[in-house]
Design an enzyme around this catalytic site. Structure first.
Site, PDB file in Angstrom:
ATOM      1  N   ARG A 133      81.070  16.914  -1.777  1.00  0.00           N
ATOM      2  CA  ARG A 133      80.301  18.164  -1.737  1.00  0.00           C
ATOM      3  C   ARG A 133      81.164  19.226  -1.065  1.00  0.00           C
ATOM      4  NH1 ARG A 133      80.992  18.861   2.989  1.00  0.00           N
ATOM      5  NH2 ARG A 133      79.620  20.661   2.822  1.00  0.00           N
ATOM      6  N   GLY A 134      80.666  20.464  -1.112  1.00  0.00           N
ATOM      7  CA  GLY A 134      81.481  21.566  -0.612  1.00  0.00           C
ATOM      8  C   GLY A 134      82.182  22.203  -1.811  1.00  0.00           C
ATOM      9  N   ALA A 135      82.183  23.535  -1.848  1.00  0.00           N
ATOM     10  CA  ALA A 135      82.595  24.249  -3.059  1.00  0.00           C
ATOM     11  C   ALA A 135      84.019  23.900  -3.548  1.00  0.00           C
ATOM     12  CB  ALA A 135      82.422  25.744  -2.834  1.00  0.00           C
ATOM     13  N   ARG A 174      76.066  20.809 -10.633  1.00  0.00           N
ATOM     14  CA  ARG A 174      75.491  21.632  -9.556  1.00  0.00           C
ATOM     15  C   ARG A 174      75.718  23.096  -9.943  1.00  0.00           C
ATOM     16  NH1 ARG A 174      76.770  20.077  -3.495  1.00  0.00           N
ATOM     17  NH2 ARG A 174      74.741  21.072  -3.230  1.00  0.00           N
ATOM     18  N   GLN A 214      74.587  18.275   6.937  1.00  0.00           N
ATOM     19  CA  GLN A 214      76.057  18.346   6.805  1.00  0.00           C
ATOM     20  C   GLN A 214      76.704  18.837   8.099  1.00  0.00           C
ATOM     21  OE1 GLN A 214      73.841  19.450   4.590  1.00  0.00           O
ATOM     22  NE2 GLN A 214      74.632  19.559   2.523  1.00  0.00           N
ATOM     23  N   ASP A 226      79.774  29.528  -1.347  1.00  0.00           N
ATOM     24  CA  ASP A 226      79.763  28.798  -2.625  1.00  0.00           C
ATOM     25  C   ASP A 226      79.994  29.714  -3.812  1.00  0.00           C
ATOM     26  OD1 ASP A 226      78.085  26.970  -0.717  1.00  0.00           O
ATOM     27  OD2 ASP A 226      78.801  25.737  -2.374  1.00  0.00           O
ATOM     28  N   ASN A 257      75.571  30.735   0.160  1.00  0.00           N
ATOM     29  CA  ASN A 257      76.045  29.604   0.964  1.00  0.00           C
ATOM     30  C   ASN A 257      74.829  28.748   1.306  1.00  0.00           C
ATOM     31  OD1 ASN A 257      78.295  28.250   2.316  1.00  0.00           O
ATOM     32  ND2 ASN A 257      77.289  28.813   4.226  1.00  0.00           N
ATOM     33  N   LYS A 258      75.039  27.666   1.994  1.00  0.00           N
ATOM     34  CA  LYS A 258      73.967  26.704   2.306  1.00  0.00           C
ATOM     35  C   LYS A 258      72.715  27.394   2.835  1.00  0.00           C
ATOM     36  CE  LYS A 258      73.879  23.199   1.724  1.00  0.00           C
ATOM     37  NZ  LYS A 258      73.177  22.663   0.507  1.00  0.00           N
TER      38      LYS A 258
HETATM   39  O1  MRU Z   1      75.374  21.391  -0.553  1.00  0.00           O
HETATM   40  P1  MRU Z   1      76.766  21.398  -0.007  1.00  0.00           P
HETATM   41  O2  MRU Z   1      76.965  20.481   1.140  1.00  0.00           O
HETATM   42  O3  MRU Z   1      77.800  21.203  -1.108  1.00  0.00           O
HETATM   43  O4  MRU Z   1      76.942  22.882   0.523  1.00  0.00           O
HETATM   44  C1  MRU Z   1      78.177  23.250   1.064  1.00  0.00           C
HETATM   45  C2  MRU Z   1      78.190  24.601   1.639  1.00  0.00           C
HETATM   46  O5  MRU Z   1      77.237  25.341   1.616  1.00  0.00           O
HETATM   47  C3  MRU Z   1      79.499  25.063   2.184  1.00  0.00           C
HETATM   48  O6  MRU Z   1      79.316  25.989   3.217  1.00  0.00           O
HETATM   49  C4  MRU Z   1      80.284  25.735   1.052  1.00  0.00           C
HETATM   50  O7  MRU Z   1      80.399  24.884  -0.040  1.00  0.00           O
HETATM   51  C5  MRU Z   1      81.597  26.197   1.469  1.00  0.00           C
HETATM   52  S1  MRU Z   1      82.712  24.854   1.663  1.00  0.00           S
HETATM   53  C6  MRU Z   1      84.153  25.549   2.136  1.00  0.00           C
END
Ligand code: MRU
Length: 369
Positions: free
Chosen positions: A54-56, A95, A208, A249, A259-260
């Site tokens: 996970r994470g962009a 996603r 997270q 994201d 973002n999250k």
């Molecule tokens: O749902 P996730 O854990 O994939 O969400 C991740 C985030 O919101 C991060 O802040 C984002 O992807 C940036 S990662 C450098």
């Protein structure tokens, strides 16, 4: 990054087993450090969907490796371009919010678009996926250097007292192959001996922050404190936060940032308390084709079961427990939009800009007409 003396990325190819993609299983952290092997497009799809990865930037890299694995499924009878198109559509559908996924998958697709035979197809896909990883790592490193300037300036004003950084979710190296975005300047500050301390939002429902960011920072020796998702505003009012560093994201060409879920509330509180709020991102997270985040960014809605329960460690195993009535209605939006007007700036690999079109264009003129 180093884990107990060994260098890791959050995704890689084993040189001795090149038909397998290896990832750190982020569902298991911090309770167990396990490596998972992905050997088909479906494995990659499932790993992104269930948030093993996970994470962009990381899901972008995983998508690119997924395209490489798709080329390994091609036989003499396969219609190559239609097979690749199907794989790309399938991976991108995983996603919806982070633009990095389609950015990376489409980049591999473009590289493969002229192939009608199998010769050197897989090698080309693999080298493109590896290039994407190298680019993202390099860009995250530069994001770190650019963000470090802000930490240094605050540190000078504080006369050596720790700089308090608040972060949400995990925008660390786990989310980015290496270095991280929001955490990259923190690691550099630590290396340079600048005292820092990080307030880590736990980031419900999947935590997270408390699971992954806390684990990362701890391994790197960075002092941190986990806080509940609702605590940030209070700490800001009390002068206990110097700067907010959030990940991203998808950013629009006018500087809105997805973002999250919960990031928007942190930005509102920071704005009200005159505390700088920055989004840190490689340019692969900017969607240059869109303007208004609230209208144009699809917000992922996940299984409400994630909200009705919490997963933790007890008696040697990982358990999920219900935290509400069994039949409680629950909603689970994964992301929110922070409007540009609440953002002090965007920290990118090319430098820091304002969250507005003209300023973004000054850094990325080649991508914006
Ligand atoms: O749902 P996730 O854990 O994939 O969400 C991740 C985030 O919101 C991060 O802040 C984002 O992807 C940036 S990662 C450098």
């Amino acid at each position: 990054m180093l884990i107990d003396g060994k260098n890791y990325q959050s995704i890689w190819i084993d040189e001795n087993k090149r038909d397998v993609v290896k990832v750190i299983d982020q569902q298991k952290l911090p309770f167990f450090f396990e490596i998972k092997e992905l050997s088909s497009v479906e494995d990659v799809y499932n790993a992104i969907k269930d948030m093993t990865v996970r994470g962009a930037p990381l899901i972008g890299a995983a998508g690119a490796f997924g395209m490489y694995l798709a080329t390994l499924e091609i036989t003499a009878h396969t219609n190559i371009q239609s097979h690749l198109r199907n794989a790309a559509g399938y991976l991108i559908s995983c996603r919806p919010t982070a633009v990095n996924l389609s950015w990376a998958v489409n980049r591999v697709m473009e590289r493969l678009s002229s192939f009608s035979g199998r010769e050197s197809l897989s090698e080309t896909a693999l080298s493109c996926a590896l290039e994407i990883c190298d680019l993202e790592k390099e860009n995250c490193r530069k994001v770190g250097e650019n963000g470090l300037r802000l930490i240094s300036e605050i540190s000078k004003k504080k006369d050596g007292l720790p700089v308090n950084i608040l972060t949400h979710c995990n925008a660390g190296w786990l989310a980015c192959i290496d270095f991280g975005t929001a955490t990259a300047p923190v690691y550099l500050a630590r290396e340079k001996g600048i005292p820092v301390h990080v307030w880590v939002d736990e980031t419900r429902p999947l935590n997270q922050g408390s699971r992954l960011t806390a684990w990362e920072l701890g391994k790197a020796g960075v002092p941190y404190t986990i806080i509940t998702d609702n605590a940030g505003g209070h700490l800001m009012q009390k002068g206990m936060v110097d700067i907010v560093f959030a990940g991203c994201d998808r950013a629009t060409r006018k500087g809105d940032v997805a973002n999250k879920i919960g990031t928007y509330l942190k930005a509102l509180a920071a704005f009200d308390n005159n505390i700088p709020f920055y989004a840190l991102l490689p340019s692969s997270s900017i969607d240059f084709s869109i303007i208004d985040g609230k209208i144009e960014i699809a917000i992922e809605e996940r299984d409400p079961e994630e909200v009705r329960s919490v997963t933790g460690y007890s008696d040697g195993s990982v358990r999920k427990v219900r935290i509400c009535p069994d039949d409680a209605a629950a909603g689970n939006w994964g992301f929110d939009i922070t409007p540009a007007r609440l953002i002090t700036g965007l920290i990118t690999e090319k430098g820091i800009c304002k969250a507005e079109e003209q300023s973004i264009k000054e850094l990325f003129s080649e991508k914006m007409e």
